[in-house]
Design an enzyme around this catalytic site. Sequence first.
Site, mmCIF file in Angstrom:
data_model
loop_
_atom_site.group_PDB
_atom_site.id
_atom_site.type_symbol
_atom_site.label_atom_id
_atom_site.label_comp_id
_atom_site.label_asym_id
_atom_site.label_seq_id
_atom_site.Cartn_x
_atom_site.Cartn_y
_atom_site.Cartn_z
ATOM 1 N N SER A 1 30.649 -72.818 -15.622
ATOM 2 C CA SER A 1 32.045 -72.824 -15.200
ATOM 3 C C SER A 1 32.218 -73.344 -13.769
ATOM 4 C CB SER A 1 32.632 -71.417 -15.357
ATOM 5 O OG SER A 1 34.015 -71.404 -15.163
ATOM 6 N N ASP B 1 38.636 -76.578 -13.312
ATOM 7 C CA ASP B 1 37.280 -76.255 -12.878
ATOM 8 C C ASP B 1 36.274 -77.016 -13.731
ATOM 9 O OD1 ASP B 1 37.427 -74.813 -15.226
ATOM 10 O OD2 ASP B 1 36.403 -73.054 -14.440
ATOM 11 N N ASP C 1 34.368 -76.519 -16.253
ATOM 12 C CA ASP C 1 34.368 -76.520 -17.718
ATOM 13 C C ASP C 1 35.769 -76.544 -18.311
ATOM 14 O OD1 ASP C 1 35.002 -73.848 -17.095
ATOM 15 O OD2 ASP C 1 34.083 -73.110 -18.937
ATOM 16 N N ASP D 1 38.395 -74.477 -18.220
ATOM 17 C CA ASP D 1 39.153 -73.325 -18.706
ATOM 18 C C ASP D 1 40.012 -72.690 -17.618
ATOM 19 O OD1 ASP D 1 37.205 -72.037 -17.216
ATOM 20 O OD2 ASP D 1 36.598 -70.653 -18.810
#
Length: 445
Positions: free
Chosen positions: A102, A241, A243, A245
Amino acid sequence: MKQRKFFGTDGIRGRVGAGKMTPELALKLGWAAGRVLSRNGTQKVIIGKDTRISGYLFESALEAGLSAAGLNVLLLGPMPTPAVAYLTRTFRAEAGVVISASHNPYYDNGIKFFSTDGSKLDDAIELEIEAELEKPLVCVESHLLGKARRIEDAAGRYIEYCKGNFPADQTLEGLKIVVDCAHGATYHIAPNVFRELGADVIAIGDKPDGLNINDKVGATSMAKICETVLAEKADLGIALDGDGDRIMMVNRHGEVVDGDQILYILAVDAQKRGILKGGVVGTLMSNLGLDLALQALDIPFVRSKVGDRYVMEMLRENEWRIGGENSGHILNLDHGTTGDGIVAGILVLAAMRRQNASLEQLTEPMKMLPQVLVNVRFEGDSNPLDTDAVKSAQADVELQLGARGRVLLRKSGTEPLIRVMVEGDDHPQVLAHANRIADAVKAAC
């Protein structure tokens, strides 16, 4: 419930090559997950990853382990976490696997699973996988081995899904938008989504090299996008960000619009349209200003523990639809099963179009209270939050703040950090209080 040994609040995460994040464990994890997942269904699993250089390593190891357990593997390549959730549903896979840490630096990585409906894997299934991890790896017979193939049109499928969340009778023509992809998994998707909806897009953080993910760009480093919005005279900015999400936004004045303000926009828009089901779920970190602004509109508001997993649990418990974190995890269960930065941005833009308002006009009624967050790094098993000195400092600050402020101390679920959050009316006072408590925590570490 039995204590989990490998899975944390958001899968398995850590420094690459150390602890849990090794190729050996990834191989065994793939096999163990395959053993559990092969008991039903389609016998296929989807794997997506972000742009970290170590993604290649873990993708190969997981693929080998799943194949050894007899499952077929569909490889997506670099793909946002919410895209993996969506494609897991549409391909009717037994599970989706995301290789990502992440918002963490490139030298960390992680592995997490989605169930067949695109939601996070149940605790009970994670415990079953952990039980299999304790057993010796035994490969299935050769004629039962799984196969692997790449899904070449995965990005196109997800782009169309994202666009489908924007009103068909509206466009983004006339809007100039800066999109920051954090050199992460949305680099080849987010700019195209907003361009195809008609916006003039300036993309930054869209050149991943395996090592630069989240490096001074993205939703956790907002200085670059704020500067770019002002320099380009853009209408707004959207920062994702690594990833995809999380989302943070920037108004035309270069001011950050965080997850709490985005929740406010979405809740008010849903209320105006008569489709708000219940109230809003925030977290212990949500700004008191969100609570007060929603109260003024008679919109119920509750707080969960920090983590989108807990927000989701409370949404389901209350049968509500909208929730999230001030860090930018936004859940709208009418538009997906997990946090999706691109879709959340689209929903805010749709609200702007419906109300013929700018981003700053939509957030203006919500008055954010000054909030300071200080992270204190610690090592070892001791808990500095249990010490008398820290408890005394917290109690004294809470007494001074009274009803117009809050103090929250907690351990991070993903990093070796103690997070010290203080909120109140006066920023210099709040900053001083936060530093005082942080100093007490440091002394106790």
